[in-house]
Write a protein that holds these residues in place. Structure first.
Motif, PDB file in Angstrom:
ATOM      1  N   THR A  47      16.234  -8.722  28.984  1.00 52.02           N
ATOM      2  CA  THR A  47      15.053  -9.497  29.324  1.00 52.02           C
ATOM      3  C   THR A  47      13.575  -8.732  29.377  1.00 52.02           C
ATOM      4  N   PRO A  48      12.698  -9.589  29.539  1.00 48.58           N
ATOM      5  CA  PRO A  48      11.581  -8.766  29.726  1.00 48.58           C
ATOM      6  C   PRO A  48      11.323  -7.700  30.901  1.00 48.58           C
ATOM      7  N   ASP A  49      12.426  -8.001  31.507  1.00 46.19           N
ATOM      8  CA  ASP A  49      12.361  -7.260  32.887  1.00 46.19           C
ATOM      9  C   ASP A  49      13.381  -5.895  32.625  1.00 46.19           C
ATOM     10  N   TYR A  50      13.826  -6.068  31.417  1.00 45.88           N
ATOM     11  CA  TYR A  50      14.700  -5.121  30.965  1.00 45.88           C
ATOM     12  C   TYR A  50      15.903  -4.916  31.715  1.00 45.88           C
ATOM     13  N   GLU A  51      16.452  -6.263  32.279  1.00 49.21           N
ATOM     14  CA  GLU A  51      17.857  -6.149  32.804  1.00 49.21           C
ATOM     15  C   GLU A  51      18.620  -6.834  31.658  1.00 49.21           C
ATOM     16  N   ILE A  52      19.778  -6.263  31.580  1.00 52.99           N
ATOM     17  CA  ILE A  52      20.933  -6.651  30.889  1.00 52.99           C
ATOM     18  C   ILE A  52      21.533  -7.799  31.501  1.00 52.99           C
ATOM     19  N   SER A  53      21.173  -8.963  31.165  1.00 55.02           N
ATOM     20  CA  SER A  53      21.717  -9.973  31.985  1.00 55.02           C
ATOM     21  C   SER A  53      23.301 -10.192  31.917  1.00 55.02           C
ATOM     22  N   ALA A  54      23.689 -10.119  30.843  1.00 53.48           N
ATOM     23  CA  ALA A  54      25.179 -10.210  30.527  1.00 53.48           C
ATOM     24  C   ALA A  54      26.123  -9.264  31.509  1.00 53.48           C
ATOM     25  N   LEU A  55      25.403  -8.157  32.095  1.00 54.67           N
ATOM     26  CA  LEU A  55      26.128  -7.234  32.933  1.00 54.67           C
ATOM     27  C   LEU A  55      25.515  -7.644  34.576  1.00 54.67           C
ATOM     28  N   ARG A  56      25.228  -8.857  34.686  1.00 54.84           N
ATOM     29  CA  ARG A  56      24.540  -9.055  36.107  1.00 54.84           C
ATOM     30  C   ARG A  56      25.955  -9.367  36.629  1.00 54.84           C
ATOM     31  N   ASN A  57      26.176  -8.674  38.018  1.00 58.20           N
ATOM     32  CA  ASN A  57      27.302  -8.920  38.766  1.00 58.20           C
ATOM     33  C   ASN A  57      27.094  -9.245  40.447  1.00 58.20           C
ATOM     34  N   GLY A  58      27.060 -10.490  40.482  1.00 62.30           N
ATOM     35  CA  GLY A  58      26.609 -11.004  41.729  1.00 62.30           C
ATOM     36  C   GLY A  58      25.356 -10.441  41.984  1.00 62.30           C
ATOM     37  N   THR A  59      24.996  -9.730  43.072  1.00 65.44           N
ATOM     38  CA  THR A  59      23.768  -9.267  43.435  1.00 65.44           C
ATOM     39  C   THR A  59      23.406  -8.069  42.914  1.00 65.44           C
ATOM     40  N   GLY A  60      24.579  -7.487  42.103  1.00 64.41           N
ATOM     41  CA  GLY A  60      24.247  -6.103  41.314  1.00 64.41           C
ATOM     42  C   GLY A  60      23.358  -6.474  40.146  1.00 64.41           C
ATOM     43  N   ARG A  61      22.717  -5.428  39.738  1.00 63.23           N
ATOM     44  CA  ARG A  61      21.844  -5.627  38.541  1.00 63.23           C
ATOM     45  C   ARG A  61      21.874  -4.327  37.667  1.00 63.23           C
ATOM     46  N   ALA A  62      21.970  -4.688  36.229  1.00 60.16           N
ATOM     47  CA  ALA A  62      22.286  -3.610  35.364  1.00 60.16           C
ATOM     48  C   ALA A  62      20.824  -3.603  34.528  1.00 60.16           C
ATOM     49  N   TYR A  63      20.107  -2.302  34.222  1.00 57.61           N
ATOM     50  CA  TYR A  63      18.961  -2.373  33.351  1.00 57.61           C
ATOM     51  C   TYR A  63      19.230  -1.322  32.424  1.00 57.61           C
ATOM     52  N   ALA A  64      18.406  -1.541  31.453  1.00 55.82           N
ATOM     53  CA  ALA A  64      18.549  -0.430  30.243  1.00 55.82           C
ATOM     54  C   ALA A  64      17.046  -0.016  29.698  1.00 55.82           C
ATOM     55  N   ALA A  65      16.916   1.096  29.030  1.00 58.07           N
ATOM     56  CA  ALA A  65      15.625   1.559  28.687  1.00 58.07           C
ATOM     57  C   ALA A  65      15.882   2.317  27.367  1.00 58.07           C
ATOM     58  N   GLY A  66      14.685   2.180  26.432  1.00 60.60           N
ATOM     59  CA  GLY A  66      14.707   3.274  25.491  1.00 60.60           C
ATOM     60  C   GLY A  66      15.389   2.655  24.454  1.00 60.60           C
ATOM     61  N   GLN A  67      15.669   3.760  23.520  1.00 56.69           N
ATOM     62  CA  GLN A  67      16.053   3.447  22.260  1.00 56.69           C
ATOM     63  C   GLN A  67      17.205   2.233  21.952  1.00 56.69           C
ATOM     64  N   ILE A  68      18.132   2.375  23.029  1.00 57.51           N
ATOM     65  CA  ILE A  68      19.265   1.316  23.291  1.00 57.51           C
ATOM     66  C   ILE A  68      18.805  -0.092  23.194  1.00 57.51           C
ATOM     67  N   THR A  69      17.667  -0.347  23.585  1.00 58.18           N
ATOM     68  CA  THR A  69      16.903  -1.651  23.704  1.00 58.18           C
ATOM     69  C   THR A  69      16.246  -1.925  22.312  1.00 58.18           C
ATOM     70  N   LEU A  70      16.413  -1.365  21.617  1.00 58.59           N
ATOM     71  CA  LEU A  70      15.422  -1.553  20.095  1.00 58.59           C
ATOM     72  C   LEU A  70      15.813  -2.965  19.585  1.00 58.59           C
ATOM     73  N   GLY A  71      14.583  -3.519  19.385  1.00 56.69           N
ATOM     74  CA  GLY A  71      14.468  -4.927  18.733  1.00 56.69           C
ATOM     75  C   GLY A  71      14.400  -5.934  19.825  1.00 56.69           C
ATOM     76  N   GLY A  72      14.119  -5.707  21.233  1.00 50.91           N
ATOM     77  CA  GLY A  72      13.949  -6.645  22.365  1.00 50.91           C
ATOM     78  C   GLY A  72      12.564  -6.791  22.580  1.00 50.91           C
ATOM     79  N   PRO A  73      12.148  -7.187  23.780  1.00 46.91           N
ATOM     80  CA  PRO A  73      10.806  -7.498  24.402  1.00 46.91           C
ATOM     81  C   PRO A  73       9.896  -6.506  24.044  1.00 46.91           C
ATOM     82  N   GLN A  74       9.880  -5.259  23.845  1.00 47.48           N
ATOM     83  CA  GLN A  74       8.922  -4.332  23.525  1.00 47.48           C
ATOM     84  C   GLN A  74       9.300  -3.390  22.178  1.00 47.48           C
ATOM     85  N   PRO A  75       8.400  -3.462  21.234  1.00 47.17           N
ATOM     86  CA  PRO A  75       8.559  -2.463  20.062  1.00 47.17           C
ATOM     87  C   PRO A  75       8.919  -1.021  20.394  1.00 47.17           C
TER      88      PRO A  75
END
Lengths: 676, 159
Positions: free
Chosen positions: A600-628
């Protein structure tokens, strides 16, 4: 069906070319252990090889390689593997060793033995070409079979991560449990560092943050890539003054710090950096910091925020959701650190952050095949791997040498600059610059009303994306676009570019005038090793295209500057994660088959959301997402800021909303080097 | 900072309140004469002219921002170098001077009092007092307080 015996050639890389050290014959099927200790069937004696490094699994229906949790990992070609079938088209790489399959493979494709007699045979660029099977030659060591039983299904972490949601209680009761924390980052590179820096400054104490990765120095991998691609500490990076991984505010930037340092020593020329920032990019060349300055600044910030206390050494092998709304990360520590104990560990975290960076260096297919065929000929290099031998050879031998530089990016510019410096020692070095297509003066990329400037068939741009990708109109447009629209924007603004540096332009001008630089366009159709009076050389034939005729180049070395592979599927851990949870993927960006992990634009991997747990990603592994510009310093800072803000709004523990007053007081602490 | 239109407007308004108004207030008290109007509560005299100039600067700026954004579209980087910012700030001031010269403020006082060389010198000094700290704020001091500002094209607030 495979044909026994299996013949393997083992090569070792020293300072120069690969040297064959052994030929091994495997007489029957079974599991062969590879490692440093003598109890292995295939002993590779070097400190970089783990005691029990990998399995070579020879079965009736084919051969497979499985890594045994080695410190320095196992590769097929350039791809890191966990466990993979091996057809022998590419060598298995373990530390400085390469294992080549000599005789045949299950598919019946036969490989040349790589001996000198056959080395001159013509080879095409594709990998599957067959050559005559050769009788085993040279020393043949019969290896005793000591099959140690099926290793794969019970291998860590598959033994505990067989389900997509694992029990936290079971993990905590198990032998691997190493602790739990609130904020857990995977990678421990610059992405993790910048994220941890934000969390610390936003109020999170050290004890709540952990970052797991290979090296305690967050820029270790980046620095290695810089050094190999010819950016020593005094050379400047392609990064801007305000892209400051050591300072979340971007102020003071590297330009003013450099000026300040110069002025303190009465060097008034330092004022030019301030002028650069003032005038860039229209009236002055964009300011870029020296790599050594950036690394020093990160060292100092790491000390300030207590990075060493948050860092956990280990290689991450797998990630799972837990049944108590958290995440479990499986990793393996090095033999030295385990001191004979259990090396496998699991850590559990509430908020997960994944920033593992580029999985592999890229080799274009024809070069990859050439390297596999002629392992003893150190003639083809990726610019990101250590290729000092090239410069040493051409500088020390006064005879004519031709180097092919492939690619048109910033790395190619740096390599050409390095070769230009080598010409001071050897005036008969010539450079052939291979690019896929010519680009005319008015053929630069277009996006909306603007067009990119072209010089000498290379598109020029100060940084790897247009500046407004880091904040401003393009960032806004990309964030708001749908994945399909994003793909179009990336297509329009992407592509390989180099920086408009005056010295680089002069080098090209001088080179064209002096006849020692020449651009060629197209793909190489064939790569052959030919014998000449001056020793072996690479003969490359360029495919004719359009109205251009086929060309031929005879070169001593090829330096491939086409970059790093961003495909997350090259990383076993990320591939497992993507497949287990069906993670959505971004559209592809410039050359890579698929983009990174969808966030998401907040860098959350929404498919990994686990109840109240949250997973985020950054860097090259998010290429093609909300930021070039995800793989840049400032891009990492933006991702970290977005996810920290997101956590603050969620009410995650100890994270403040970071308003102006806290921002100011924390900035004062940064200036006075006090812990946040 | 790589401005968007909304970011330009919001940054301008921010600087107007946080730098323009306080600096102008101090300036107007400093140049006030006993005949000038009196501030409520404090009772000090202040000159209204600098405030009028400041408002003119704000209006001219807000009107020119879309023009800048339009030209920014033709730049590949979609950036706006500090040098441009510097140059066009002075252009904006010259436009304000021209407007005053053409009588934009003649309704406030007698034109004979207004169009004196002393007053025009005063305008220049006042402009410098407002412009220099504003420009320094743009160069980075805003970021110290508003960490998200540079990523948001100059807009305030959260992400």
């Amino acid at each position: 069906m495979i044909k026994l015996p299996i013949l393997l050639d083992i090569y070792q890389r020293g300072e120069g070319p690969l040297k064959r050290v052994e030929r091994i014959s495997l007489p029957e099927t079974g599991d062969y252990a590879i490692g440093r200790l003598p109890e292995n069937q295939i002993v590779l004696d070097a400190p970089e090889v783990s005691k029990h490094h990998a399995w070579l699994l020879v079965r009736e229906d084919g051969i497979a390689i499985a890594d045994r949790g080695s410190t320095n990992r196992t590769f097929i070609g350039d791809a890191e593997i966990d466990r993979s079938a091996w057809d022998g088209a590419l060598p298995v790489r373990i530390a400085q060793f390469e294992i080549h399959l000599v005789a045949q493979t299950a598919a019946g494709a036969v490989k040349s033995s790589g001996t000198q007699a056959q080395a001159t045979r013509a080879l095409s660029g594709s990998a599957g070409t067959s050559a005559q099977p050769s009788a085993p030659r040279g020393q043949s060591i019969e290896v005793a079979l000591n099959a140690p039983g099926a290793p794969d299904e019970i291998r860590f972490p598959r033994n505990i991560f067989s389900e997509s949601i694992v029990s936290a209680d079971a993990l905590k009761a198990g032998p691997y449990f190493a602790g739990e924390c609130t904020y857990l980052s995977v990678g421990a590179g610059l992405g993790s560092f910048v994220w941890a820096d934000h969390l610390r400054i936003f109020g999170v104490p050290k004890k709540d943050i952990r970052a797991i990765g290979d090296d305690v120095i967050p820029y270790a991998n980046y620095q290695r890539l810089c050094r190999n691609s010819q950016i020593p500490p005094h050379e400047r990076l392609r990064s801007n003054s305000i892209s400051t991984p050591d300072n979340i505010w971007g102020f003071p930037g590297y330009a003013s710090r450099e000026t300040w340092r110069d002025l303190k020593e009465f060097r008034f020329s330092g004022l030019k950096h301030i002028f650069q920032v003032f005038g860039e990019a229209s009236l002055a060349q964009s300011f870029t910091p020296r790599s050594g300055d950036v690394f020093r600044s990160i060292d100092s910030e790491a000390k300030r925020i207590g990075w060493r206390e948050m860092y956990v050494s280990g290689r991450v092998l797998g990630i799972r959701k837990t049944n108590d709304e958290r995440y479990a990360v499986a990793y393996r520590i090095s033999e030295e650190q385990a001191r004979g104990g259990v090396r496998e560990r699991v850590m559990i975290g509430k908020y997960l952050h994944i920033a593992t960076g580029y999985p592999a260096t890229r080799f274009t297919g024809d070069l990859q095949a050439f390297k596999a065929r002629f392992p003893e000929e150190a003639r083809v290099f990726n610019a990101y791997e250590n290729h000092e031998a090239v410069y040493r050879t051409i500088e020390q031998n006064p005879r004519a040498a031709t180097v092919v530089v492939r690619g048109r990016g910033i790395v190619a510019s740096r390599i050409i600059q390095r070769l230009y410096e080598a010409r001071r020692k050897n005036r008969s070095i010539t450079i052939v610059h291979q690019m896929r297509t010519p680009v005319g003066r008015n053929e630069g990329h277009r996006y909306k009303r603007a067009q990119r400037y072209v010089y000498n068939h290379i598109e020029n741009q100060a940084f790897n994306w247009p500046k407004a990708c880091w904040g401003g109109e393009i960032l806004r447009e990309v964030e708001r676009a749908t994945p399909e629209e994003r793909a179009k924007i990336y297509e329009a603004i992407g592509g390989t570019t180099t920086a408009d540096r005056r010295d680089w332009r002069n080098i090209i001008q001088i080179g064209i005038g002096g006849g020692w630089y020449r651009p060629v366009f197209g793909d190489f159709e064939t790569l052959e090793l030919v014998k000449t009076d001056q020793g072996p050389k690479i003969e490359m034939r360029l495919r004719a295209r359009g109205n251009e005729s086929a060309a031929e180049v005879v070169a001593d070395f090829v330096i491939d500057c086409t970059g790093l592979i961003g495909d997350i599927m090259h990383s076993p851990c990320l591939r497992d994660l993507a497949e287990t949870y069906n993670l959505p993927r971004n559209p592809s960006v410039s050359g890579d088959k698929t983009g990174g992990i969808g966030v998401t634009p907040d860098y959350e991997i929404s498919a990994l959301r686990n109840g109240t747990g949250r997973a985020y990603a950054a860097g090259q592994i998010t290429l093609g997402g909300p930021q070039p510009a995800v793989d840049s310093f400032l891009g990492l800072q933006y991702a970290a800021l977005r996810s920290a803000d997101h956590l603050a709004v969620l009410g995650a523990p100890n994270i403040s909303l970071f308003g102006p007053l806290r921002s100011f007081s924390q900035w004062i602490k940064w200036c006075t080097n006090l812990a946040p | 900072m790589l401005p968007t239109l909304k970011g330009r407007w919001l940054t301008r308004i921010l600087l107007f309140f946080w730098i323009g108004l306080p600096v102008t207030l101090v300036f107007s008290i400093y140049i006030a004469t006993p005949e000038s109007p009196v501030l409520p509560l404090i009772g000090w005299n202040y000159d209204t002219l600098p405030f009028q100039i400041l408002f003119l600067l704000l209006i001219v700026g807000l009107l020119l921002d879309p023009v800048y954004i339009h030209f920014q579209q033709y730049r590949w980087e979609r950036d706006w170098p500090f040098a441009f910012q510097f140059f066009f700030s002075i252009v904006e001031f010259l436009i304000v001077l021209a407007l005053v010269w053409r009588g934009a403020l003649d309704f406030t006082r007698s034109p004979l009092d207004l169009h004196t060389p002393e007053n025009y010198l005063l305008f220049a000094v006042h402009f410098a007092c407002v412009f220099i700290p504003s420009f320094l704020a743009l160069l980075g001091f805003i970021q110290i307080f508003m960490i998200r500002w540079r990523f948001k094209g100059g807009e305030w607030g959260r992400m």
